[in-house]
Enzyme design. Structure first.
Site, PDB file in Angstrom:
ATOM      1  NE  ARG A  16      27.622  13.449 -38.035  1.00 23.31           N
ATOM      2  CZ  ARG A  16      28.166  14.560 -37.558  1.00 23.31           C
ATOM      3  NH1 ARG A  16      27.697  15.734 -37.935  1.00 23.31           N
ATOM      4  NH2 ARG A  16      29.170  14.518 -36.715  1.00 23.31           N
ATOM      5  CG  ASP A 127      26.264  12.876 -34.155  1.00 27.94           C
ATOM      6  OD1 ASP A 127      25.662  11.853 -34.550  1.00 27.94           O
ATOM      7  OD2 ASP A 127      27.194  12.837 -33.342  1.00 27.94           O
TER       8      ASP A 127
END
Length: 155
Positions: A16, A127
Site C-alpha cells: 500500500r 492490505d
C-alpha cells in the site's frame, strides 16, 4: 509551511504505502510542485526492509504509467521529527504510529489515516497482499482519490 513534507506509512512497506508514495509523487510532479514536497514511505515493522515493492503493486503502478524505485525501510525517530504529515492505511498502523510517536520528544508530524481525505469516505485502505490484482487496483484508486484531496488541502 512553504516546504511541506509528507510521509506515507503502512505496515510492511511493500504494497500500500509504495503505491501511495508513487501516486503522490506523480501528482506533485504533474502539478510542478516537486520542490515543495519531500515524499517517502516507510514501514512500522522491520519485516521487509530492503525489499522492492510487491510485484503486483509494481505492475499496478506500471499500468497507470507510474514507475517507482522504492525499497522498504522502517520508520525512524527522525521521521517523526522532520515530516509534517505521516499518513497511514488502517487502525493498527495508526495505533502503532501513535505509540511510537509518544516515545519521540518534539514529534512534529501529524499522524492520521490517509483515508480521512477520501471524498468517497472509505476510511481504511485494506492490505491487498492476500488478494487479487483487482484488490491492488482498488488500493490504487483509493490512494489516488486521497492523495489528490490531501494535496488540494495543503497545496
Amino acid at each position: 509551511s512553504e516546504n511541506s513534507l509528507e510521509s506515507l506509512v503502512s505496515i510492511g512497506n511493500i504494497c500500500r504505502s509504495p503505491i501511495a508514495e508513487a501516486v503522490f509523487r506523480k501528482l506533485v510532479t504533474d502539478e510542478k510542485l516537486e520542490n515543495k514536497w519531500r515524499t517517502d514511505s516507510a514501514a512500522v515493522s522491520d519485516w521487509n526492509v530492503g525489499r522492492f515493492p510487491d510485484s503486483r503493486a509494481l505492475s499496478c503502478l506500471r499500468n497507470h504509467g507510474i514507475e517507482t524505485t522504492h525499497k522498504a525501510r522502517q520508520i525512524t525517530k527522525e521521521d517523526f521529527q522532520t515530516f509534517d504529515h505521516i499518513l497511514c492505511m488502517d487502525e493498527s498502523n495508526l495505533r502503532d504510529l501513535n505509540r511510537k510517536s509518544n516515545q519521540v520528544k518534539d514529534c512534529k508530524a501529524k499522524i492520521e489515516l490517509l483515508g480521512t481525505y477520501d471524498p468517497q469516505k472509505q476510511l481504511i485502505i485494506e492490505d491487498p497482499y492476500y488478494g487479487s490484482e483487482k484488490d491492488f487496483e482498488t488500493v490504487y484508486e483509493q490512494c489516488l482519490r486521497c492523495c489528490k484531496a490531501f494535496l488540494e488541502k495543503y497545496h
